[in-house]
Motif scaffolding. Structure first.
Motif, mmCIF file in Angstrom:
data_model
loop_
_atom_site.group_PDB
_atom_site.id
_atom_site.type_symbol
_atom_site.label_atom_id
_atom_site.label_comp_id
_atom_site.label_asym_id
_atom_site.label_seq_id
_atom_site.Cartn_x
_atom_site.Cartn_y
_atom_site.Cartn_z
ATOM 1 N N ALA A 603 0.830 -1.204 0.000
ATOM 2 C CA ALA A 603 0.000 0.000 0.000
ATOM 3 C C ALA A 603 0.867 1.257 0.000
ATOM 4 O O ALA A 603 0.555 2.243 -0.678
ATOM 5 C CB ALA A 603 -0.932 -0.005 1.206
ATOM 6 N N ALA A 604 1.965 1.224 0.754
ATOM 7 C CA ALA A 604 2.880 2.366 0.764
ATOM 8 C C ALA A 604 3.523 2.551 -0.608
ATOM 9 O O ALA A 604 3.687 3.676 -1.091
ATOM 10 C CB ALA A 604 3.952 2.162 1.835
ATOM 11 N N ARG A 605 3.866 1.441 -1.237
ATOM 12 C CA ARG A 605 4.441 1.542 -2.581
ATOM 13 C C ARG A 605 3.410 2.099 -3.564
ATOM 14 O O ARG A 605 3.746 2.915 -4.444
ATOM 15 C CB ARG A 605 4.930 0.177 -3.051
ATOM 16 N N LEU A 606 2.151 1.672 -3.450
ATOM 17 C CA LEU A 606 1.096 2.211 -4.300
ATOM 18 C C LEU A 606 0.928 3.705 -4.062
ATOM 19 O O LEU A 606 0.737 4.481 -5.013
ATOM 20 C CB LEU A 606 -0.222 1.483 -4.029
ATOM 21 N N LEU A 607 1.007 4.117 -2.802
ATOM 22 C CA LEU A 607 0.890 5.539 -2.494
ATOM 23 C C LEU A 607 2.035 6.326 -3.133
ATOM 24 O O LEU A 607 1.819 7.426 -3.662
ATOM 25 C CB LEU A 607 0.877 5.745 -0.983
ATOM 26 N N ALA A 608 3.241 5.777 -3.106
ATOM 27 C CA ALA A 608 4.373 6.443 -3.750
ATOM 28 C C ALA A 608 4.141 6.579 -5.249
ATOM 29 O O ALA A 608 4.433 7.614 -5.848
ATOM 30 C CB ALA A 608 5.665 5.663 -3.481
ATOM 31 N N THR A 609 3.600 5.527 -5.862
ATOM 32 C CA THR A 609 3.351 5.549 -7.300
ATOM 33 C C THR A 609 2.230 6.511 -7.651
ATOM 34 O O THR A 609 2.367 7.375 -8.517
ATOM 35 C CB THR A 609 2.981 4.139 -7.796
ATOM 36 N N ALA A 610 1.094 6.361 -6.976
ATOM 37 C CA ALA A 610 -0.099 7.126 -7.330
ATOM 38 C C ALA A 610 0.052 8.608 -7.034
ATOM 39 O O ALA A 610 -0.616 9.442 -7.651
ATOM 40 C CB ALA A 610 -1.310 6.564 -6.595
ATOM 41 N N SER A 611 0.915 8.960 -6.102
ATOM 42 C CA SER A 611 1.100 10.368 -5.745
ATOM 43 C C SER A 611 2.139 11.058 -6.620
ATOM 44 O O SER A 611 2.282 12.288 -6.533
ATOM 45 C CB SER A 611 1.520 10.496 -4.275
ATOM 46 N N PRO A 613 2.433 12.091 -9.794
ATOM 47 C CA PRO A 613 2.084 13.294 -10.565
ATOM 48 C C PRO A 613 1.673 14.476 -9.699
ATOM 49 O O PRO A 613 1.938 15.623 -10.050
ATOM 50 C CB PRO A 613 0.912 12.814 -11.447
ATOM 51 N N LEU A 614 1.012 14.208 -8.563
ATOM 52 C CA LEU A 614 0.514 15.295 -7.715
ATOM 53 C C LEU A 614 1.564 15.795 -6.731
ATOM 54 O O LEU A 614 1.652 16.994 -6.466
ATOM 55 C CB LEU A 614 -0.719 14.835 -6.923
ATOM 56 N N MET A 615 2.351 14.879 -6.163
ATOM 57 C CA MET A 615 3.270 15.213 -5.077
ATOM 58 C C MET A 615 4.626 14.577 -5.368
ATOM 59 O O MET A 615 5.028 13.610 -4.735
ATOM 60 C CB MET A 615 2.696 14.711 -3.747
ATOM 61 N N PRO A 616 5.366 15.112 -6.333
ATOM 62 C CA PRO A 616 6.578 14.427 -6.810
ATOM 63 C C PRO A 616 7.666 14.268 -5.753
ATOM 64 O O PRO A 616 8.350 13.246 -5.723
ATOM 65 C CB PRO A 616 7.039 15.292 -7.983
ATOM 66 N N ARG A 617 7.842 15.247 -4.880
ATOM 67 C CA ARG A 617 8.891 15.118 -3.861
ATOM 68 C C ARG A 617 8.520 14.035 -2.845
ATOM 69 O O ARG A 617 9.360 13.212 -2.478
ATOM 70 C CB ARG A 617 9.107 16.450 -3.144
ATOM 71 N N PHE A 618 7.289 14.058 -2.395
ATOM 72 C CA PHE A 618 6.824 13.031 -1.463
ATOM 73 C C PHE A 618 6.974 11.650 -2.085
ATOM 74 O O PHE A 618 7.446 10.705 -1.433
ATOM 75 C CB PHE A 618 5.364 13.291 -1.098
ATOM 76 N N SER A 619 6.580 11.505 -3.340
ATOM 77 C CA SER A 619 6.658 10.218 -4.027
ATOM 78 C C SER A 619 8.092 9.696 -4.059
ATOM 79 O O SER A 619 8.356 8.534 -3.735
ATOM 80 C CB SER A 619 6.116 10.362 -5.449
ATOM 81 N N ALA A 620 9.022 10.561 -4.451
ATOM 82 C CA ALA A 620 10.419 10.129 -4.555
ATOM 83 C C ALA A 620 10.991 9.761 -3.183
ATOM 84 O O ALA A 620 11.714 8.764 -3.041
ATOM 85 C CB ALA A 620 11.255 11.236 -5.194
ATOM 86 N N LYS A 621 10.648 10.546 -2.172
ATOM 87 C CA LYS A 621 11.177 10.272 -0.832
ATOM 88 C C LYS A 621 10.583 8.995 -0.253
ATOM 89 O O LYS A 621 11.281 8.210 0.407
ATOM 90 C CB LYS A 621 10.882 11.452 0.081
ATOM 91 N N LEU A 622 9.294 8.756 -0.525
ATOM 92 C CA LEU A 622 8.662 7.538 -0.027
ATOM 93 C C LEU A 622 9.239 6.312 -0.722
ATOM 94 O O LEU A 622 9.504 5.287 -0.069
ATOM 95 C CB LEU A 622 7.146 7.611 -0.237
ATOM 96 N N ALA A 623 9.448 6.388 -2.028
ATOM 97 C CA ALA A 623 10.050 5.258 -2.742
ATOM 98 C C ALA A 623 11.437 4.953 -2.189
ATOM 99 O O ALA A 623 11.802 3.783 -1.978
ATOM 100 C CB ALA A 623 10.120 5.572 -4.237
ATOM 101 N N GLU A 624 12.205 6.004 -1.916
ATOM 102 C CA GLU A 624 13.543 5.801 -1.354
ATOM 103 C C GLU A 624 13.464 5.135 0.016
ATOM 104 O O GLU A 624 14.240 4.223 0.324
ATOM 105 C CB GLU A 624 14.256 7.145 -1.252
ATOM 106 N N ALA A 625 12.517 5.565 0.853
ATOM 107 C CA ALA A 625 12.385 4.987 2.190
ATOM 108 C C ALA A 625 11.921 3.539 2.148
ATOM 109 O O ALA A 625 12.181 2.768 3.079
ATOM 110 C CB ALA A 625 11.408 5.821 3.019
ATOM 111 N N LEU A 626 11.238 3.160 1.064
ATOM 112 C CA LEU A 626 10.798 1.769 0.906
ATOM 113 C C LEU A 626 11.872 0.889 0.271
ATOM 114 O O LEU A 626 11.709 -0.333 0.182
ATOM 115 C CB LEU A 626 9.540 1.718 0.040
#
Length: 661
Positions: A603-611, A613-626
C-alpha cells in the motif's frame, strides 16, 4: 435471404455526407457516399462499428490520427473512438457500414488507457500564459498551472510524449496600468514580473518545458504579423467602424483595464471586453452604466474603425470543432449563449501604444488585440519547443497530428474555446486542430475572490518552501475548483496538514516503518500465507489504483478525484492495519502476520506511485524509504515491495508542516 445493393436514389443527407439504411440484418447497417473533397461530421458513439470501403479513396481520421483508405479497406471503430471520413479523390467514396452494441466491448473501451491517451502523437499542454502585472497567487496556481503539470507528469509515466508550455502574456493592457502607476515602462514591468512568475512556478515544482516571453522573443512580432495578415487575407477580418467608448475628459480609448460597467448579458459587474461571471464577451460600448477608470466623467460613445471579425457567422464551425476533442458541457453551453446573438462584430485590434502593430497600414495607432494574439503565441511556443528538441514543428504549418491540450480558468473560456478555433480556421484553412479543454472555476480566498488591489491574496512565494510544496500541491488538488467555485481557508489548510498529512499519512508510514524495524530488522519481508481478508485487501488496493488512473486519464481528468483516491488508499490501509494487528509475528499466525505487513508495504508503494504526478517530492522520498526505485512508469497492478529491500520509513519525515510524531 436478404439482398441489398447500393443505390444512389436511396441516399439522404446524414452526418454531413449521404447515407442509406439496410434493414433486417439484426444490426444497424447502411451505405455511405462521400463526395470529392467532402468530409463527414465528427462521430463518437457507444456502438462498435466497421466500414468496408467499396469505391474511391480517402482518409479516415480516428481520434485525431489519419489513415489512408481505398477499395478493400476494412476498419473497425471501438466504442467512443471519434472518426471522420474524408474523400481525397476525384470520384465518389462509397462504403458499407455495420454497427451494434456490445456491453463488454463498451466497458473495455470506456476504461481503456490506450484509447484515451494519445500514444506517439506529440501533446502540447498549455496553461494560460499569465499576465506579467504581478506575481502568481494560490488562485492562479490551483487552476491551469498545477493542472497542466500533473497532466504532463502522468502522460510521461504512461509513455506518451507530452510537454508543458506557457509564458508571460506581455502585451496585456493590465501591464500598462502597472507601468503608469509605478512610473516605469511596460517592457520593464513585463520583464520583472515574467521572471517572478517563472520563479514561483519553479517553487511550486511546476515544470515548464517551454516558457516564452512575448515581448522578448526573437521573431515573435514578425510571426504574429504574418498570422494576422493571414486573417486579413481571408477576407473575414476587415476594418469596420463600430461603437466604442472614450474617456470624456482625456479622449482616451477605453477597453479592458480602463473601463467597467454592468454586463449586458447577466447584469453582473464586468470589466471591459469580458464578463468573469457569465464568461460572455462584451463590446465595451454595450456595457450598462459604464465607468471610466481614467476620470469620473461618464464615457462618451463614438464610432471607431478597428479590424473586426463577424464572429456570429461561425457558429457551425465552432460546433463542429467542439465535436472533435474533449469539450466540457460548460464550454458548449457558453458557445450556445454567445451564438444566440444575432450579430457579434468583434474588434480584434485596438488603439494602443503597447503591443504589436499589424503589418497592414490601414489603421494608424492600433495594435493586434492581445487575446487573438495569444492564439498565435501557442503556435510560436510549439515551434520554439521543437527548435530545442530537434523537431521540425512550424507555426506556419501546424500539423493535424498535433494534440493540443488547454488548461485555463472559466473567465478565459470565450477566447480559448470559441474565438481561437475560428482564427485557426481562417489563418490555416487546411488545419482542423484537435484540442482538449480543461477549465476550472474561481478559487476563492476566505469566501472572496483573490484581489491584488485589495491585498486579498496568498502569494505563492509566501507559502511555498521545499518542505511545504507537496502539502500545498496536495491541498490545492483536493480543493481545486472543478465544476464549481471552491475556497482556500488558511485554517483548513493548516488542519489538513496537521490532521491528514501528518496525523494520518505520516503517522501510518512511521508506525509501519517501526514495525518493519522491530520484527524484521528493517528488511521488507516476503508474504506468507494469505487469508481471505488479505486477498480482498489486495483487490481493494487494485480498485484504488484504477480510481487514480481514471482521475488522471484525459477524459475524466480531475485532481480532486485523484487526491480523494490518495486519501482513500491511506484510509483503507489504516483500517486494514488496525484489524490485522491482532496477528502476532511469533505465534501460530506468524505467516499470516507477515503477509499483512507485506501488504501494508504494498500500500505504501502504491501511495508512492499514485502520488507521483501530484506530489513528486513526497513520491520520490517515499520510494527511497521503501528501498524501491523512484516511479518511472505507471503500473497496471499493485506490486509488493521486493523481499529484502531495506526500509527506512521509521526515520523518514515527509511533511515539513504540523507536528511530527
Amino acid at each position: 435471404m436478404i439482398l441489398n445493393q447500393y443505390s444512389e436514389s436511396a441516399l439522404s443527407d446524414a452526418f454531413g455526407i449521404e447515407m442509406s439504411s439496410v434493414e433486417g440484418l439484426g444490426v444497424g447497417a447502411g451505405w455511405g457516399r462521400v463526395a470529392p473533397g467532402a468530409s463527414s461530421h465528427t462521430d463518437r458513439h457507444d456502438e462498435t462499428e466497421f466500414f468496408v470501403i467499396v469505391a474511391g479513396t480517402g482518409e479516415l481520421t480516428v481520434d485525431g490520427r489519419g489513415h489512408q483508405v481505398r477499395p478493400g479497406t476494412v476498419v473497425l471503430f471501438e466504442p467512443f473512438e471519434s472518426h471522420i471520413i474524408t474523400n481525397t479523390g476525384e470520384t465518389d467514396l462509397v462504403f458499407f457500414t455495420q454497427y451494434w452494441r456490445d456491453s463488454a466491448r463498451t466497458r473495455a473501451s470506456a476504461t481503456s488507457r490506450t484509447r484515451t491517451n494519445h500514444t506517439d502523437r506529440p501533446q502540447f499542454v498549455f496553461s494560460t500564459p499569465p499576465t506579467p502585472n504581478g506575481d502568481l497567487h494560490l488562485g492562479h496556481l490551483s487552476g491551469p498551472y498545477l493542472g497542466a503539470d500533473v497532466y504532463v507528469r502522468y502522460q510521461r509515466l504512461i509513455g506518451n510524449r507530452a510537454w508543458h508550455l506557457t509564458g508571460s502574456d506581455d502585451f496585456q493592457s493590465y501591464v500598462t496600468a502597472v507601468a503608469a502607476r509605478e512610473g516605469s515602462t511596460c517592457a520593464e514591468v513585463a520583464a520583472h514580473f515574467s521572471a517572478e512568475i517563472a520563479a514561483t512556478l519553479k517553487a511550486m515544482d511546476i515544470s515548464v518545458d517551454e516558457y516564452y516571453a512575448t515581448n522578448a522573443e526573437d521573431g515573435y512580432r514578425e510571426g504574429l504579423q504574418r498570422f494576422f495578415t493571414r486573417l486579413v487575407d481571408s477576407g473575414r477580418v476587415t476594418p469596420k467602424a463600430t461603437p466604442a467608448l472614450l474617456d470624456a475628459e482625456t479622449g482616451e480609448y477605453l477597453y479592458e483595464v480602463n473601463v467597467g460597467g454592468t454586463c449586458p448579458s447577466c447584469s453582473h459587474g464586468a470589466g471591459g471586453n469580458i464578463c468573469e461571471e457569465c464568461g460572455e464577451p462584451n463590446l465595451v460600448a454595450d456595457l450598462v452604466d459604464p465607468t471610466s477608470r481614467l476620470s469620473s466623467a461618464v464615457p462618451k460613445t463614438t464610432d471607431v474603425e478597428r479590424y473586426t471579425l463577424p464572429l456570429h457567422e461561425f457558429a457551425d464551425a465552432v460546433a463542429d470543432h467542439h465535436k472533435l476533442g474533449r469539450v466540457p458541457v460548460r464550454l458548449r453551453e457558453l458557445a450556445e449563449r454567445v451564438f444566440a446573438r444575432k450579430t457579434l462584430d468583434l474588434p480584434v485590434s485596438h488603439p494602443s501604444d503597447w503591443g504589436v502593430r499589424p503589418a497592414e497600414d490601414d489603421l494608424d495607432g492600433q495594435v493586434i488585440w492581445v487575446w487573438p494574439e495569444m492564439s498565435h503565441g501557442f503556435l510560436h511556443g510549439i515551434e520554439q519547443l521543437g527548435a530545442g528538441t530537434g523537431e521540425p514543428w512550424s507555426k506556419e504549418a501546424p500539423s493535424k497530428d498535433w494534440k493540443i491540450v488547454h488548461f485555463f480558468g472559466y473567465d478565459n473560456s470565450f477566447y480559448h474555446a470559441i474565438l481561437y478555433p475560428v482564427l485557426y480556421g481562417l489563418a490555416h484553412p487546411g488545419w482542423n486542430p484537435d484540442i482538449d479543454y480543461h477549465v476550472n472555476e474561481f478559487y476563492l480566498l476566505e469566501g472572496q475572490k483573490f484581489s491584488t488591489s485589495r491585498r486579498h491574496a496568498i502569494w505563492g512565494k509566501e507559502i511555498l518552501t521545499p518542505d511545504t510544496v507537496d502539502a500545498v500541491r496536495y491541498y490545492l488538488s483536493r480543493t481545486r475548483p472543478e465544476g464549481e467555485r471552491t475556497d482556500f481557508r488558511r485554517a483548513e489548510f493548516d488542519r489538513a496538514c496537521a490532521d491528514t498529512l501528518v496525523g494520518e499519512w505520516q503517522d501510518w508510514l512511521t508506525g509501519l516503518g517501526e514495525r518493519v524495524e522491530k520484527h524484521f530488522a528493517g528488511i521488507a519481508p516476503d508474504a506468507g500465507t494469505w487469508t481471505a481478508e488479505q486477498t480482498a485487501f489486495l483487490n481493494r488496493l487494485s480498485v484504488r489504483l484504477d480510481e487514480v488512473t481514471a482521475a488522471l486519464n484525459p477524459e475524466g481528468f480531475s485532481l480532486t478525484a485523484a487526491a480523494a483516491a490518495l486519501d482513500g488508499i491511506v484510509a483503507d490501509v489504516r483500517a486494514f492495519s488496525r484489524r490485522q494487528s491482532a496477528l502476532t509475528h511469533d505465534g501460530r499466525w506468524s505467516s499470516e502476520a507477515r503477509t499483512a505487513l507485506s501488504l501494508e508495504l504494498a500500500a505504501a508503494r502504491l501511495l508512492a506511485t499514485a502520488s507521483a504526478p501530484l506530489m513528486p517530492r513526497f513520491s520520490a522520498k517515499l520510494a527511497e524509504a521503501l528501498g524501491v526505485p523512484a516511479v518511472a512508469t505507471w503500473p497496471d497492478t499493485v506490486d509488493l515491495v521486493e523481499p529484502g529491500s531495506r526500509c527506512t520509513l521509521a526515520d523518514a519525515r515527509f511533511f515539513g508542516t504540523g507536528e511530527q510524531r
